[in-house]
Each structure stands twice: as structure tokens, then as C-alpha cells.
Design a protein around this motif. Structure first.
Motif, PDB file in Angstrom:
ATOM      1  N   THR A 177      38.433  67.852  92.183  1.00  0.00           N
ATOM      2  CA  THR A 177      39.773  68.422  92.119  1.00  0.00           C
ATOM      3  C   THR A 177      40.635  67.918  91.240  1.00  0.00           C
ATOM      4  OG1 THR A 177      40.519  66.697  93.869  1.00  0.00           O
ATOM      5  CG2 THR A 177      39.797  69.008  94.604  1.00  0.00           C
ATOM      6  N   ALA A 178      40.309  66.682  90.834  1.00  0.00           N
ATOM      7  CA  ALA A 178      41.189  65.964  89.712  1.00  0.00           C
ATOM      8  C   ALA A 178      40.428  64.707  89.206  1.00  0.00           C
ATOM      9  CB  ALA A 178      42.542  65.354  90.168  1.00  0.00           C
ATOM     10  N   LEU A 179      40.879  64.284  88.024  1.00  0.00           N
ATOM     11  CA  LEU A 179      40.234  63.185  87.258  1.00  0.00           C
ATOM     12  C   LEU A 179      41.574  62.352  87.069  1.00  0.00           C
ATOM     13  CD1 LEU A 179      37.835  61.682  86.161  1.00  0.00           C
ATOM     14  CD2 LEU A 179      38.348  62.777  84.003  1.00  0.00           C
ATOM     15  N   ASP A 180      41.696  61.128  87.450  1.00  0.00           N
ATOM     16  CA  ASP A 180      42.959  60.145  87.149  1.00  0.00           C
ATOM     17  C   ASP A 180      42.881  59.753  85.732  1.00  0.00           C
ATOM     18  OD1 ASP A 180      43.698  60.560  89.806  1.00  0.00           O
ATOM     19  OD2 ASP A 180      43.193  58.602  90.462  1.00  0.00           O
ATOM     20  N   ARG A 181      43.825  59.497  85.125  1.00  0.00           N
ATOM     21  CA  ARG A 181      44.039  59.190  83.654  1.00  0.00           C
ATOM     22  C   ARG A 181      43.305  57.859  83.794  1.00  0.00           C
ATOM     23  NH1 ARG A 181      49.298  56.556  82.015  1.00  0.00           N
ATOM     24  NH2 ARG A 181      48.309  54.866  82.520  1.00  0.00           N
ATOM     25  N   GLU A 182      43.514  56.833  84.758  1.00  0.00           N
ATOM     26  CA  GLU A 182      42.608  55.554  84.663  1.00  0.00           C
ATOM     27  C   GLU A 182      41.110  55.810  84.786  1.00  0.00           C
ATOM     28  OE1 GLU A 182      45.381  56.128  86.852  1.00  0.00           O
ATOM     29  OE2 GLU A 182      46.754  54.897  86.183  1.00  0.00           O
ATOM     30  N   ALA A 183      40.750  56.966  85.344  1.00  0.00           N
ATOM     31  CA  ALA A 183      39.341  57.348  85.608  1.00  0.00           C
ATOM     32  C   ALA A 183      38.976  57.785  84.198  1.00  0.00           C
ATOM     33  CB  ALA A 183      39.201  58.440  86.535  1.00  0.00           C
ATOM     34  N   ARG A 184      39.490  58.509  83.519  1.00  0.00           N
ATOM     35  CA  ARG A 184      39.276  58.746  82.210  1.00  0.00           C
ATOM     36  C   ARG A 184      39.228  57.505  81.079  1.00  0.00           C
ATOM     37  NH1 ARG A 184      42.992  63.015  82.995  1.00  0.00           N
ATOM     38  NH2 ARG A 184      44.717  61.730  82.051  1.00  0.00           N
ATOM     39  N   GLU A 185      40.072  56.544  81.560  1.00  0.00           N
ATOM     40  CA  GLU A 185      39.970  55.574  80.636  1.00  0.00           C
ATOM     41  C   GLU A 185      38.695  54.691  80.726  1.00  0.00           C
ATOM     42  OE1 GLU A 185      43.572  53.399  81.739  1.00  0.00           O
ATOM     43  OE2 GLU A 185      44.826  54.956  80.257  1.00  0.00           O
ATOM     44  N   GLN A 186      38.298  54.681  82.256  1.00  0.00           N
ATOM     45  CA  GLN A 186      37.005  53.908  82.559  1.00  0.00           C
ATOM     46  C   GLN A 186      35.693  54.665  81.974  1.00  0.00           C
ATOM     47  OE1 GLN A 186      35.883  51.353  84.542  1.00  0.00           O
ATOM     48  NE2 GLN A 186      37.992  50.613  84.756  1.00  0.00           N
ATOM     49  N   LEU A 187      35.834  55.987  81.900  1.00  0.00           N
ATOM     50  CA  LEU A 187      34.784  56.616  81.203  1.00  0.00           C
ATOM     51  C   LEU A 187      34.706  56.420  79.608  1.00  0.00           C
ATOM     52  CD1 LEU A 187      35.121  60.259  82.991  1.00  0.00           C
ATOM     53  CD2 LEU A 187      33.516  58.368  83.425  1.00  0.00           C
ATOM     54  N   ALA A 188      35.945  56.007  79.164  1.00  0.00           N
ATOM     55  CA  ALA A 188      35.909  55.543  77.756  1.00  0.00           C
ATOM     56  C   ALA A 188      35.527  54.050  77.581  1.00  0.00           C
ATOM     57  CB  ALA A 188      37.379  56.113  76.989  1.00  0.00           C
ATOM     58  N   GLU A 189      35.248  53.296  78.382  1.00  0.00           N
ATOM     59  CA  GLU A 189      34.983  52.052  78.044  1.00  0.00           C
ATOM     60  C   GLU A 189      33.640  51.763  77.626  1.00  0.00           C
ATOM     61  OE1 GLU A 189      36.571  48.739  78.858  1.00  0.00           O
ATOM     62  OE2 GLU A 189      38.444  50.345  79.282  1.00  0.00           O
ATOM     63  N   LYS A 190      33.352  50.679  76.806  1.00  0.00           N
ATOM     64  CA  LYS A 190      31.990  50.507  76.354  1.00  0.00           C
ATOM     65  C   LYS A 190      31.060  50.226  77.376  1.00  0.00           C
ATOM     66  CE  LYS A 190      29.865  47.923  72.891  1.00  0.00           C
ATOM     67  NZ  LYS A 190      28.867  48.959  72.514  1.00  0.00           N
ATOM     68  N   THR A 191      30.019  51.095  77.154  1.00  0.00           N
ATOM     69  CA  THR A 191      28.827  51.007  78.188  1.00  0.00           C
ATOM     70  C   THR A 191      27.666  51.356  77.126  1.00  0.00           C
ATOM     71  OG1 THR A 191      29.135  53.510  78.488  1.00  0.00           O
ATOM     72  CG2 THR A 191      30.417  51.964  80.106  1.00  0.00           C
ATOM     73  N   SER A 192      26.521  51.706  78.003  1.00  0.00           N
ATOM     74  CA  SER A 192      25.324  52.015  77.288  1.00  0.00           C
ATOM     75  C   SER A 192      25.241  53.788  77.009  1.00  0.00           C
ATOM     76  CB  SER A 192      24.167  51.738  77.965  1.00  0.00           C
ATOM     77  OG  SER A 192      24.020  52.649  79.491  1.00  0.00           O
ATOM     78  N   ILE A 193      26.421  54.062  76.724  1.00  0.00           N
ATOM     79  CA  ILE A 193      26.432  55.642  76.576  1.00  0.00           C
ATOM     80  C   ILE A 193      26.687  55.729  74.983  1.00  0.00           C
ATOM     81  CG2 ILE A 193      27.730  57.702  76.708  1.00  0.00           C
ATOM     82  CD1 ILE A 193      28.751  56.589  79.535  1.00  0.00           C
ATOM     83  N   ALA A 194      25.666  56.612  74.635  1.00  0.00           N
ATOM     84  CA  ALA A 194      25.786  56.943  73.064  1.00  0.00           C
ATOM     85  C   ALA A 194      26.657  57.877  72.774  1.00  0.00           C
ATOM     86  CB  ALA A 194      24.258  57.379  72.604  1.00  0.00           C
ATOM     87  N   ALA A 195      26.907  58.964  73.889  1.00  0.00           N
ATOM     88  CA  ALA A 195      27.966  59.929  73.505  1.00  0.00           C
ATOM     89  C   ALA A 195      28.156  60.553  74.922  1.00  0.00           C
ATOM     90  CB  ALA A 195      27.383  61.044  72.688  1.00  0.00           C
ATOM     91  N   ILE A 196      29.466  60.965  75.055  1.00  0.00           N
ATOM     92  CA  ILE A 196      29.550  61.717  76.599  1.00  0.00           C
ATOM     93  C   ILE A 196      30.304  62.961  76.233  1.00  0.00           C
ATOM     94  CG2 ILE A 196      31.856  60.530  76.554  1.00  0.00           C
ATOM     95  CD1 ILE A 196      31.649  60.043  79.656  1.00  0.00           C
ATOM     96  N   ALA A 197      29.731  63.961  77.208  1.00  0.00           N
ATOM     97  CA  ALA A 197      30.423  65.124  77.369  1.00  0.00           C
ATOM     98  C   ALA A 197      30.933  65.528  78.728  1.00  0.00           C
ATOM     99  CB  ALA A 197      29.591  66.334  76.931  1.00  0.00           C
TER     100      ALA A 197
END
Length: 87
Positions: free
Chosen positions: A64-84
Motif C-alpha cells: 500500500t505504501a513505502l515510507d520515505r525512511e524505508a526508501r532510505e533503508q533500501l539505498a543503504e550500502k549492502t551487498s546489492i550491485a543494483a536495485i530495481a
């Protein structure tokens, strides 16, 4: 490989790895994804990736929604080479 977060609470997501090496994160239906939920999901993705940088496809269409803070978590440095994000 398939993985469920194993929780009956609101932090429900599923991970699977396609034959092409792309990790897919799918959120359960009707969730408002919060920062805590995104953080839990990203930790699970890092565990699955085991230090290998790999692409991540996040299916958001059923949420239903993705909080702004959740988007920031998805952008944090992780083992992800690219995200879609789809949806």
C-alpha cells in the motif's frame, strides 16, 4: 533457493534467486513498508548474497505504501550491485 522471513507479523516478505543470479524480494499484499521492515529485508538479502554483490529486484505492486525512511533503508550500502523497484 526460496526464503520466507518466517514471521507471522507485519514484516512479511519472500526472497528467491532466479537462475540468472538476480535476487527477488516480494512483499506480501497490503503492507505499508516501514524502515524497520526494509532493514529486516535488506539484512536477509545480505545473508543470501553472502558477500557477493548481486542485483536485486523488489516487487512493490502489492504493497500500500513505502515510507520515505524505508526508501532510505533500501539505498543503504549492502551487498546489492543494483536495485530495481517495480510497482
Amino acid at each position: 533457493m526460496n526464503r520466507d522471513d518466517g514471521d507471522d507479523g507485519p514484516n512479511r516478505f519472500h526472497l528467491d534467486e532466479g537462475p540468472e543470479g538476480i535476487v527477488r524480494l516480494t512483499w506480501d499484499r497490503d503492507l505499508r513498508v516501514t524502515a524497520a521492515m526494509a532493514k529486516q529485508a535488506m539484512a536477509a538479502v545480505d545473508e543470501v548474497n553472502a558477500g557477493r554483490p548481486r542485483p536485486l529486484l523488489v516487487r512493490m505492486a502489492r504493497t500500500t505504501a513505502l515510507d520515505r525512511e524505508a526508501r532510505e533503508q533500501l539505498a543503504e550500502k549492502t551487498s546489492i550491485a543494483a536495485i530495481a523497484l517495480l510497482g
